[in-house]
Design an enzyme around this catalytic site. Structure first.
Site, PDB file in Angstrom:
ATOM      1  N   ASP A   1       0.853  -1.191   0.000  1.00 18.34           N
ATOM      2  CA  ASP A   1       0.000   0.000   0.000  1.00 18.34           C
ATOM      3  C   ASP A   1       0.881   1.231   0.000  1.00 18.34           C
ATOM      4  O   ASP A   1       1.998   1.205   0.535  1.00 18.34           O
ATOM      5  CB  ASP A   1      -0.901   0.026   1.240  1.00 18.34           C
ATOM      6  CG  ASP A   1      -1.962  -1.059   1.238  1.00 18.34           C
ATOM      7  OD1 ASP A   1      -2.365  -1.504   0.145  1.00 18.34           O
ATOM      8  OD2 ASP A   1      -2.392  -1.464   2.325  1.00 18.34           O
TER       9      ASP A   1
ATOM     10  N   ASP B   1      -7.392  -1.330  -4.116  1.00 17.45           N
ATOM     11  CA  ASP B   1      -8.427  -1.002  -3.137  1.00 17.45           C
ATOM     12  C   ASP B   1      -9.432   0.000  -3.714  1.00 17.45           C
ATOM     13  O   ASP B   1     -10.628  -0.067  -3.413  1.00 17.45           O
ATOM     14  CB  ASP B   1      -7.806  -0.425  -1.863  1.00 17.45           C
ATOM     15  CG  ASP B   1      -6.920  -1.425  -1.137  1.00 17.45           C
ATOM     16  OD1 ASP B   1      -7.181  -2.639  -1.239  1.00 17.45           O
ATOM     17  OD2 ASP B   1      -5.969  -0.985  -0.474  1.00 17.45           O
TER      18      ASP B   1
END
Length: 161
Positions: free
Chosen positions: A124, A142
């Site tokens: 991330d 995401d």
């Protein structure tokens, strides 16, 4: 849409999400160093590399490794396969539904690829917000998953009216 049109549309859409997500991850792994935070747009967008053991916004990161594995690998895979089955069998799905499923499939499979390559973790690097009001750290996959879920929910609300 015919079954073939649904499947081709979803496959191309999912592949686009996977490619874009994986390319952004490669790019930002090269640009960012582990303790480095890059601030853009007066701090509204922060770029910081994090390997996340949990799900979206680190949900479940504190679970045992075995539980995380079952839920975030096998559970997610079962959900994605269920969505693919729904896509293949349901002639009632509209174009927006197919695009939504493609977003979820692409984001989900891209994050599963990360979990396979990075020992159960997902890379991330995005964080948005203003001042102390901020999201957790997330990635492009995401965004695809969230967009897909939102489109499915909006589409189902529209059909109820």
């Amino acid at each position: 849409m015919t079954t073939k049109q649904r499947l081709v549309t979803a496959l191309l859409g999912a592949l686009a999400w996977i490619i874009i997500d994986q390319l952004t991850k490669v790019l930002f792994k090269q640009i960012l160093t582990p303790s480095h935070v890059m601030s853009l747009f007066a701090g509204c967008l922060l770029l910081l590399p994090v390997y996340n053991h949990g799900a979206f916004l680190s949900l479940g990161a504190g679970m045992s490794e075995a539980t995380r594995d079952i839920i975030f690998t096998y559970g997610v895979l079962a959900i994605l396969m269920g969505l693919a089955g729904w896509l293949a069998r349901s002639s009632r799905l509209g174009r927006v539904d197919v695009i939504a499923i493609a977003c979820i499939l692409g984001g989900g499979f891209s994050n599963l690829l990360d979990r396979y390559v990075y020992d159960g973790r997902v890379f991330d690097f995005l964080n948005v917000g203003i001042g102390q009001l901020r999201t957790g750290v997330f990635n492009v996959a995401d965004i695809g998953i969230t967009l897909g879920v939102a489109l499915l929910l909006l589409g189902s609300m529209g059909r109820r009216s």
